[in-house]
Design a protein around this motif. Structure first.
Motif, PDB file in Angstrom:
ATOM      1  N   ASN A 135       0.873  -1.173   0.000  1.00  0.00           N
ATOM      2  CA  ASN A 135       0.000   0.000   0.000  1.00  0.00           C
ATOM      3  C   ASN A 135       0.912   1.225   0.000  1.00  0.00           C
ATOM      4  O   ASN A 135       1.423   1.633   1.039  1.00  0.00           O
ATOM      5  N   LYS A 136       1.141   1.793  -1.180  1.00  0.00           N
ATOM      6  CA  LYS A 136       2.125   2.870  -1.313  1.00  0.00           C
ATOM      7  C   LYS A 136       1.747   4.112  -0.515  1.00  0.00           C
ATOM      8  O   LYS A 136       2.612   4.815   0.004  1.00  0.00           O
ATOM      9  N   SER A 236      14.805   9.140   2.390  1.00  0.00           N
ATOM     10  CA  SER A 236      14.520  10.257   1.485  1.00  0.00           C
ATOM     11  C   SER A 236      14.539   9.781   0.037  1.00  0.00           C
ATOM     12  O   SER A 236      13.677  10.162  -0.766  1.00  0.00           O
ATOM     13  N   ALA A 237      15.521   8.933  -0.294  1.00  0.00           N
ATOM     14  CA  ALA A 237      15.603   8.394  -1.658  1.00  0.00           C
ATOM     15  C   ALA A 237      14.434   7.456  -1.936  1.00  0.00           C
ATOM     16  O   ALA A 237      13.873   7.457  -3.041  1.00  0.00           O
ATOM     17  N   PRO A 242       9.277   5.893  -7.245  1.00  0.00           N
ATOM     18  CA  PRO A 242       7.866   5.564  -7.512  1.00  0.00           C
ATOM     19  C   PRO A 242       7.487   4.159  -7.049  1.00  0.00           C
ATOM     20  O   PRO A 242       6.353   3.916  -6.642  1.00  0.00           O
ATOM     21  N   GLU A 243       8.437   3.223  -7.134  1.00  0.00           N
ATOM     22  CA  GLU A 243       8.157   1.828  -6.756  1.00  0.00           C
ATOM     23  C   GLU A 243       8.355   1.584  -5.261  1.00  0.00           C
ATOM     24  O   GLU A 243       7.868   0.597  -4.720  1.00  0.00           O
ATOM     25  N   MET A 244       9.126   2.462  -4.594  1.00  0.00           N
ATOM     26  CA  MET A 244       9.409   2.335  -3.162  1.00  0.00           C
ATOM     27  C   MET A 244       9.950   0.946  -2.810  1.00  0.00           C
ATOM     28  O   MET A 244       9.548   0.327  -1.814  1.00  0.00           O
ATOM     29  N   GLN A 245      10.844   0.439  -3.626  1.00  0.00           N
ATOM     30  CA  GLN A 245      11.416  -0.892  -3.407  1.00  0.00           C
ATOM     31  C   GLN A 245      12.394  -0.872  -2.229  1.00  0.00           C
ATOM     32  O   GLN A 245      13.189   0.063  -2.090  1.00  0.00           O
TER      33      GLN A 245
END
Length: 479
Positions: A135-136, A236-237, A242-245
């Protein structure tokens, strides 16, 4: 069926009390019946209970590396003492009579077989384990909260440094304790552990000389400062990604409190198949900062020579309900080995295992992996210690030409070129003093598993011997 040994049974027992009670049932002759199925896949029997009723324990080895153990008793422990007793009786050579599987057990097996068939069908159709859907939006809120928590932690650390450790009083200790709770509110369990570790050091300052106390506290502050900087940079990175891997190469996620799921590790390709492992050493200790008991096993992988760690955390509040790990003396044949992100001595985990006895040929390949160049080994250790967020106690297997003792009674190991490494006790459990009880042939031309630590007081690198591997046996100094 797998070879059922006492070592294997001990490894599946929930705790030492269950082992003792299971063996006690056999010694007291509490088993009224001992049976095995016609195909030798299922062990089952009848055990006299403490009351008027009897219990029906069973062990089903239809999938040898993943046996199913059942019992009709009400115990919350798994496996219970009755199942363990059944297995110990078999391992000790008790007489088991062939018999048909009871109807209730057969019905349970049929249901389990259908579930397994369904899994195999899904696997054949190419449906691999689905990774947990992220859930981003919720993850973004969590990352923002974590960044806020790091800011709060940084302000506290800078305040303590500006004031000076010598001025810390009861009020400051209470403030640190309050921040420990705050870190939990910010989803920073790793920061929570490290701040509590600092608190424990400051509270114990009266038990140590002032210089030593402050030295360890400053070292802990340096670790926390590095964690804050790297954690903030990483989060922060990640927030911009966008993918939050998650980072599946370093340990930063674990420092931030992420608990890796096996499906995640598999998704990132952090697995090895059909691996053989031998445990070289094992120990348990209490981590007050984590408020957990920790069971650690050090294993060597046959095809690579890598030294891995298995780690089990048992929270104080739930320790009685969790299986405690123990020493493992057989070869573990692992279908799937999961590797956690990290550098030296990666944490690993396996869910299924077969066993076989350790042989003389195993001793030879273990010894062959012993590092023969101490300068190269020390360089490798120092490179890890340069990173404050790496494990401060790396483990290596070293080949030893000889072990010597100087006039002051200090031991050192020497490689083939004459380079020496001083031995010293790193853990609370001493092992160096045990070397005096070994024979000369057990100290020369052997391989030794050692734990390194940079001694803050002396500034020297120490190595504590954990186990000695000869061409005949593994001598465990720590267990």
């Amino acid at each position: 069926m797998i070879e059922i040994t006492e070592t294997w049974i001990d490894s599946v027992a929930p705790n030492s009390a269950a082992i003792k009670n299971g063996q006690g049932l056999v010694k007291k002759g509490r088993f009224l019946q001992l049976n095995h199925s016609e195909d030798n896949i299922v062990l089952f029997g009848t055990c006299a209970g403490s009351g008027s009723s009897n219990y029906q324990p069973s062990a089903d080895f239809a999938i040898p590396e993943k046996p199913v153990m059942r019992c009709s008793c009400p115990s919350r422990q798994f496996p219970c003492k009755h199942v363990l007793g059944l297995l110990y009786a078999y391992a000790e050579g008790a007489s088991f009579t062939p018999a048909g599987i009871p109807d209730d057990l057969a019905a349970k097996r049929e249901k389990a077989e259908k579930r397994e068939e369904r899994k195999l069908k899904e696997s054949a159709e190419g449906s691999s384990p689905k990774p947990k859907k992220v859930n981003k939006s919720a993850l973004k809120k969590k990352i923002i909260s974590q960044l806020e928590g790091l800011d709060v932690l940084e302000k506290l650390i800078h305040s303590l440094i500006r004031s000076g450790l010598g001025t810390i009083d009861t009020k400051d200790l209470k403030l640190i304790q309050d921040h420990v709770k705050q870190m939990g509110n910010h989803y920073l369990s790793g920061a929570q552990f490290e701040l509590r570790r600092l608190l424990k050091l400051l509270q114990a300052s009266g038990d140590l000389d002032q210089e030593t106390s402050y030295t360890y506290a400053v070292e802990q502050l340096a670790v926390m400062n590095a964690f804050i900087k790297k954690g903030r940079q990483y989060l922060s990175a990640k927030l911009e990604d966008p993918e939050m891997q998650p980072d599946h190469e370093s340990t930063i996620e674990e420092w931030l409190g992420h608990a890796w799921q096996l499906t995640e590790l598999q998704g990132f390709g952090l697995i090895s198949e059909q691996v053989e492992l031998i445990q070289l050493s094992f120990h348990s200790y209490t981590d007050d900062a984590r408020q957990e008991y920790v069971d650690v096993g050090y294993w060597i992988q046959r095809d690579s020579g890598e030294i891995h760690r298995t780690i089990q955390y048992r929270p104080f509040k739930a320790a009685k309900l969790m299986r405690e790990d123990d020493s493992f003396f057989d070869v573990a044949q692992v279908p799937v080995l999961y590797r956690y992100p990290g550098d030296m001595n990666r944490r690993v985990r396996f869910e299924e295992v077969l066993t076989r006895p350790v042989t003389g040929s195993d001793m030879k390949w273990i010894q062959a992996y012993g590092a023969r160049s101490y300068p190269e080994s020390i360089k490798k250790v120092k490179n890890q210690l340069k990173n404050p967020l790496s494990d401060s106690n790396p483990i290596l297997l070293l080949h030893v030409s000889s072990i010597s003792q100087n006039a002051e009674g200090r031991y050192a190991i020497t490689d083939e070129s004459g380079q020496a490494i001083g031995l010293g006790d790193v853990l609370l459990t001493p092992t160096v003093s045990m070397l005096r009880y070994l024979k000369l042939e057990q100290l020369n031309e052997v391989s030794i598993l050692v734990m390194f630590e940079h001694c803050i007081k002396s500034g020297r690198l120490l190595a504590q011997p954990l186990s000695i591997v000869t061409d005949k046996e593994i001598i465990r100094l720590l267990y």
